[in-house]
Design a protein around this motif. Structure first.
Motif, PDB file in Angstrom:
ATOM      1  N   GLN A 141      32.274  44.610 -13.361  1.00  0.00           N
ATOM      2  CA  GLN A 141      31.758  43.473 -13.198  1.00  0.00           C
ATOM      3  C   GLN A 141      29.968  42.172 -12.284  1.00  0.00           C
ATOM      4  OE1 GLN A 141      35.016  42.375 -10.589  1.00  0.00           O
ATOM      5  NE2 GLN A 141      36.306  41.536 -13.073  1.00  0.00           N
ATOM      6  N   ARG A 142      29.400  43.769 -11.670  1.00  0.00           N
ATOM      7  CA  ARG A 142      28.622  44.039 -10.591  1.00  0.00           C
ATOM      8  C   ARG A 142      27.398  42.933 -11.753  1.00  0.00           C
ATOM      9  NH1 ARG A 142      29.986  45.229  -6.234  1.00  0.00           N
ATOM     10  NH2 ARG A 142      27.210  46.307  -5.370  1.00  0.00           N
ATOM     11  N   ILE A 143      27.701  43.504 -12.601  1.00  0.00           N
ATOM     12  CA  ILE A 143      26.512  42.862 -13.683  1.00  0.00           C
ATOM     13  C   ILE A 143      26.810  41.445 -14.196  1.00  0.00           C
ATOM     14  CG2 ILE A 143      24.938  43.260 -16.260  1.00  0.00           C
ATOM     15  CD1 ILE A 143      26.088  46.288 -16.058  1.00  0.00           C
ATOM     16  N   GLU A 144      25.993  40.572 -13.420  1.00  0.00           N
ATOM     17  CA  GLU A 144      26.146  39.026 -13.170  1.00  0.00           C
ATOM     18  C   GLU A 144      25.452  38.465 -14.045  1.00  0.00           C
ATOM     19  OE1 GLU A 144      25.968  37.532 -10.017  1.00  0.00           O
ATOM     20  OE2 GLU A 144      27.399  38.837  -8.572  1.00  0.00           O
ATOM     21  N   ASP A 145      24.835  38.844 -14.687  1.00  0.00           N
ATOM     22  CA  ASP A 145      23.504  38.146 -15.673  1.00  0.00           C
ATOM     23  C   ASP A 145      24.409  38.635 -17.174  1.00  0.00           C
ATOM     24  OD1 ASP A 145      21.630  38.420 -18.361  1.00  0.00           O
ATOM     25  OD2 ASP A 145      20.983  36.809 -16.547  1.00  0.00           O
ATOM     26  N   ALA A 146      24.535  37.231 -17.733  1.00  0.00           N
ATOM     27  CA  ALA A 146      25.515  36.726 -19.163  1.00  0.00           C
ATOM     28  C   ALA A 146      24.762  37.334 -19.763  1.00  0.00           C
ATOM     29  CB  ALA A 146      25.738  35.185 -19.798  1.00  0.00           C
ATOM     30  N   GLU A 148      22.129  39.898 -20.303  1.00  0.00           N
ATOM     31  CA  GLU A 148      22.200  41.244 -20.323  1.00  0.00           C
ATOM     32  C   GLU A 148      24.290  42.029 -20.420  1.00  0.00           C
ATOM     33  OE1 GLU A 148      20.930  44.848 -18.777  1.00  0.00           O
ATOM     34  OE2 GLU A 148      20.402  42.946 -19.240  1.00  0.00           O
ATOM     35  N   ARG A 149      24.709  41.202 -19.605  1.00  0.00           N
ATOM     36  CA  ARG A 149      26.418  41.458 -20.096  1.00  0.00           C
ATOM     37  C   ARG A 149      26.383  41.602 -22.487  1.00  0.00           C
ATOM     38  NH1 ARG A 149      29.957  41.129 -16.943  1.00  0.00           N
ATOM     39  NH2 ARG A 149      31.633  41.070 -17.978  1.00  0.00           N
ATOM     40  N   GLU A 150      25.845  40.417 -22.079  1.00  0.00           N
ATOM     41  CA  GLU A 150      26.183  40.499 -23.546  1.00  0.00           C
ATOM     42  C   GLU A 150      25.364  41.495 -25.311  1.00  0.00           C
ATOM     43  OE1 GLU A 150      27.934  40.244 -27.425  1.00  0.00           O
ATOM     44  OE2 GLU A 150      28.258  38.760 -25.487  1.00  0.00           O
ATOM     45  N   SER A 151      23.912  41.891 -24.427  1.00  0.00           N
ATOM     46  CA  SER A 151      23.285  42.699 -24.754  1.00  0.00           C
ATOM     47  C   SER A 151      23.824  44.454 -24.586  1.00  0.00           C
ATOM     48  CB  SER A 151      22.096  42.179 -23.866  1.00  0.00           C
ATOM     49  OG  SER A 151      20.709  43.789 -24.623  1.00  0.00           O
ATOM     50  N   LEU A 152      24.523  44.746 -23.448  1.00  0.00           N
ATOM     51  CA  LEU A 152      24.638  46.131 -23.042  1.00  0.00           C
ATOM     52  C   LEU A 152      25.812  45.173 -23.702  1.00  0.00           C
ATOM     53  CD1 LEU A 152      24.566  46.145 -19.300  1.00  0.00           C
ATOM     54  CD2 LEU A 152      23.275  47.728 -20.834  1.00  0.00           C
ATOM     55  N   ARG A 153      26.721  44.869 -24.323  1.00  0.00           N
ATOM     56  CA  ARG A 153      27.771  45.396 -25.067  1.00  0.00           C
ATOM     57  C   ARG A 153      27.392  45.096 -26.096  1.00  0.00           C
ATOM     58  NH1 ARG A 153      32.647  42.628 -23.190  1.00  0.00           N
ATOM     59  NH2 ARG A 153      31.553  41.356 -21.902  1.00  0.00           N
ATOM     60  N   THR A 154      26.126  44.379 -26.989  1.00  0.00           N
ATOM     61  CA  THR A 154      26.419  44.843 -28.437  1.00  0.00           C
ATOM     62  C   THR A 154      25.295  46.517 -28.560  1.00  0.00           C
ATOM     63  OG1 THR A 154      25.393  42.375 -28.486  1.00  0.00           O
ATOM     64  CG2 THR A 154      24.574  44.175 -30.316  1.00  0.00           C
ATOM     65  N   THR A 172      27.073  49.975 -14.009  1.00  0.00           N
ATOM     66  CA  THR A 172      26.136  49.080 -13.917  1.00  0.00           C
ATOM     67  C   THR A 172      24.713  50.318 -13.946  1.00  0.00           C
ATOM     68  OG1 THR A 172      25.842  49.478 -11.171  1.00  0.00           O
ATOM     69  CG2 THR A 172      26.965  47.633 -11.640  1.00  0.00           C
ATOM     70  N   MET A 173      24.834  51.682 -13.740  1.00  0.00           N
ATOM     71  CA  MET A 173      23.754  51.882 -14.507  1.00  0.00           C
ATOM     72  C   MET A 173      23.023  51.543 -15.546  1.00  0.00           C
ATOM     73  SD  MET A 173      22.348  53.453 -11.327  1.00  0.00           S
ATOM     74  CE  MET A 173      21.234  54.852 -11.784  1.00  0.00           C
ATOM     75  N   ALA A 174      24.385  51.707 -16.889  1.00  0.00           N
ATOM     76  CA  ALA A 174      23.905  51.820 -17.885  1.00  0.00           C
ATOM     77  C   ALA A 174      22.612  50.744 -17.627  1.00  0.00           C
ATOM     78  CB  ALA A 174      24.756  51.257 -18.875  1.00  0.00           C
ATOM     79  N   GLU A 175      22.471  49.893 -16.863  1.00  0.00           N
ATOM     80  CA  GLU A 175      21.413  48.842 -17.558  1.00  0.00           C
ATOM     81  C   GLU A 175      20.322  49.166 -17.494  1.00  0.00           C
ATOM     82  OE1 GLU A 175      21.841  44.758 -15.330  1.00  0.00           O
ATOM     83  OE2 GLU A 175      22.200  46.421 -13.647  1.00  0.00           O
ATOM     84  N   THR A 176      19.572  50.299 -17.032  1.00  0.00           N
ATOM     85  CA  THR A 176      17.794  51.191 -17.579  1.00  0.00           C
ATOM     86  C   THR A 176      18.369  52.625 -17.983  1.00  0.00           C
ATOM     87  OG1 THR A 176      18.798  51.932 -15.084  1.00  0.00           O
ATOM     88  CG2 THR A 176      17.504  49.955 -14.978  1.00  0.00           C
TER      89      THR A 176
END
Length: 489
Positions: A141-146, A148-154, A172-176
């Protein structure tokens, strides 16, 4: 906001301080002899089922039996059921006494309560949390950008083979993180789960199957974020251990590790020892001259905001507003420092202006956004109080470092010397009616004896005349103010 993490090691305990802009934001302490249990996985045995409470006591090998509520029992998804999940069956139809059960601790034992358990297992890695019983991909839930969330899910969906069991929550560490890092995390977590299952097959209940990482290792896995500039460790032996751990499990963190070799203690250098003392105090000063009073009870924690000596603005409403705004930052920080959980009631100074109320609430929510612990804020009540909850998984700082005062029994106050004098007079009368002694000797604290010799001397003389026996006094320096004995001579 840049962060530094300080790790202080002694043979008895590990202490961690998270610093931001030179100020302590979080404190974590783990005693070697009493490590937390949250995250541990056990093969337990059902010892007792309580249908009336829809709960069960599970024997997992701890001092007290652990507690499992029906809501924490994992049940498979049913596509036909509403919202994709079956309604909970009664616990007596799910479990039976003597049954072996794989369980994970979700809340440490606190006070007289045993550990709280769940049968839904989760294993945390650096980038991901593995849910071996589920088959879906969730995003923190700390990743708020929609987007970015969809990109990570894909991204993760392409890395997880369809035919392999289990689901994941993206941290959240998975963003980078690179695809290679995510693949490594997936492989590590799946191997860990296989090892746990293999151990469960050959172990008898109750037994420990998996021990959560030590605090210093959890720091590398859970605390580090893009704002973390360095992790300073004051023990060479443990610095080398953490280097090895980081190289294997969290390679991105390795460059941040730094060994502190200075003569002055690390926590003294950064002012952490002073902050620990302040975090145990009931009163917290605000820079403006206002202050907070924080009281922790069994049921809830209350925070009272006061203007104190702050009278610096043009009118009283502005003074109140500024004090409340400043208090929001301090309260949020104190909740983290003290690790306060459960129900929390904040009594801000009354504000008649609704715009001020909304501004204070917005600032409070903003200040709480730094907190890694799940919380909810319900806004102002009709009485002007802010109700909130903060998830409690471990003991608070005060419960780790302190115990109830043996003098006052944890009340926070003691009976006055005069009150104790009058108790003694009543007790003397009671004893005189029951026993026929030659003399009665009162042993009490010096403060109480001094009062008997001075202001209450007439009261004591009147009682002595009434019972017809002499009463002698003896001061005991070791006695607390409420403590006394009456000796029959």
């Amino acid at each position: 906001m840049s962060e530094e993490i300080l790790i202080n090691f002694t043979p008895q305990e590990t202490r961690v301080a998270v610093m931001a802009q030179g100020v302590v934001q979080e404190l974590h302490i783990e005693r070697t002899g009493s490590r937390g249990l949250v995250g541990n996985i056990y093969l337990g045995k059902v010892s007792r089922i309580l249908p009336g409470m829809q709960s069960a006591f599970i024997e997992v090998g701890l001092e007290r039996t652990a507690f499992l509520h029906v809501a924490d029992i994992w049940q498979p998804r049913d596509p036909q059921a509403e919202h994709g999940r079956e309604a909970h069956k009664p616990i007596e139809k799910i479990l039976s006494e003597g049954q072996s059960l794989l369980v994970q601790v979700i809340k440490d034992p606190m006070g007289t309560k045993g550990a709280r358990l769940s049968t839904q297992i989760s294993l945390a890695g650096r980038m991901l949390v593995y849910l071996p019983q589920e088959k879906h991909i969730g995003i923190s839930q700390r990743i708020e950008d929609a987007a970015e969330r969809e990109s990570l899910r894909t991204r993760l969906a392409t890395l997880v083979p369809e035919d392999e069991p289990g689901g994941f929550i993206v941290r959240t560490m998975a963003e980078t993180a690179s695809d290679a890092e995510l693949v490594n995390d997936i492989a590590y977590l799946r191997k860990l789960w296989r090892d746990i299952r293999d151990k469960a097959r050959v172990s008898g209940a109750p037994s420990l199957l998996y021990h959560e990482l030590q605090l210093a290792q959890r720091v590398l896995r859970d605390f580090v974020n893009p704002e973390t500039e360095k992790i300073i460790i004051d023990s060479r032996e443990n610095f080398l251990k953490l280097e090895t751990f980081a190289a294997e499990y969290t390679p991105a963190v390795s460059p941040l590790l730094e060994h502190y070799t200075g003569q002055r203690p690390l926590f003294d250098l950064y002012g952490v020892e002073d902050e620990i003392e302040k975090a145990l105090a009931r009163r917290v000063e605000l820079k403006s001259g206002g202050y907070l009073i924080i009281d922790q009870t069994e049921a809830m924690t209350t925070v009272d905001v006061n203007t104190g000596g702050f009278v610096g603005l043009r009118n009283f409403d502005d003074t109140i507003f500024k004090t409340n705004l400043e208090a929001t930052q301090t309260i949020a920080r104190q909740l983290r420092l003290r690790n306060l959980g459960g129900i929390i009631i904040v009594d801000f100074i009354d504000m008649e202006n609704p715009v001020h109320r909304q501004a204070v609430l917005a600032e409070f929510n903003k200040a709480l956004a730094r907190d890694h612990t799940r919380l909810t804020v319900n806004g102002f009540t009709a009485l002007g109080l802010v109700e909130m909850t903060r998830k409690r998984t471990r003991e608070s700082l005060a419960h780790v470092l302190c115990e109830p005062c043996p003098t006052c029994g944890g009340r926070g106050e003691v009976k006055t010397a005069r009150t104790v004098c009058y108790e003694i007079l009543r007790e003397l009368l009671r004893e005189a009616r029951q026993f026929d002694a030659r003399e009665y000797r009162v042993l009490a604290s010096p403060q109480v004896i001094d009062l008997f010799l001075d202001e209450e001397s007439q009261s004591l003389a009147q009682l002595s005349d009434f019972i017809g026996k002499p009463v002698s006094l003896q001061a005991e320096a070791s006695y607390a103010q409420e403590q006394y004995d009456i000796v029959l001579m």
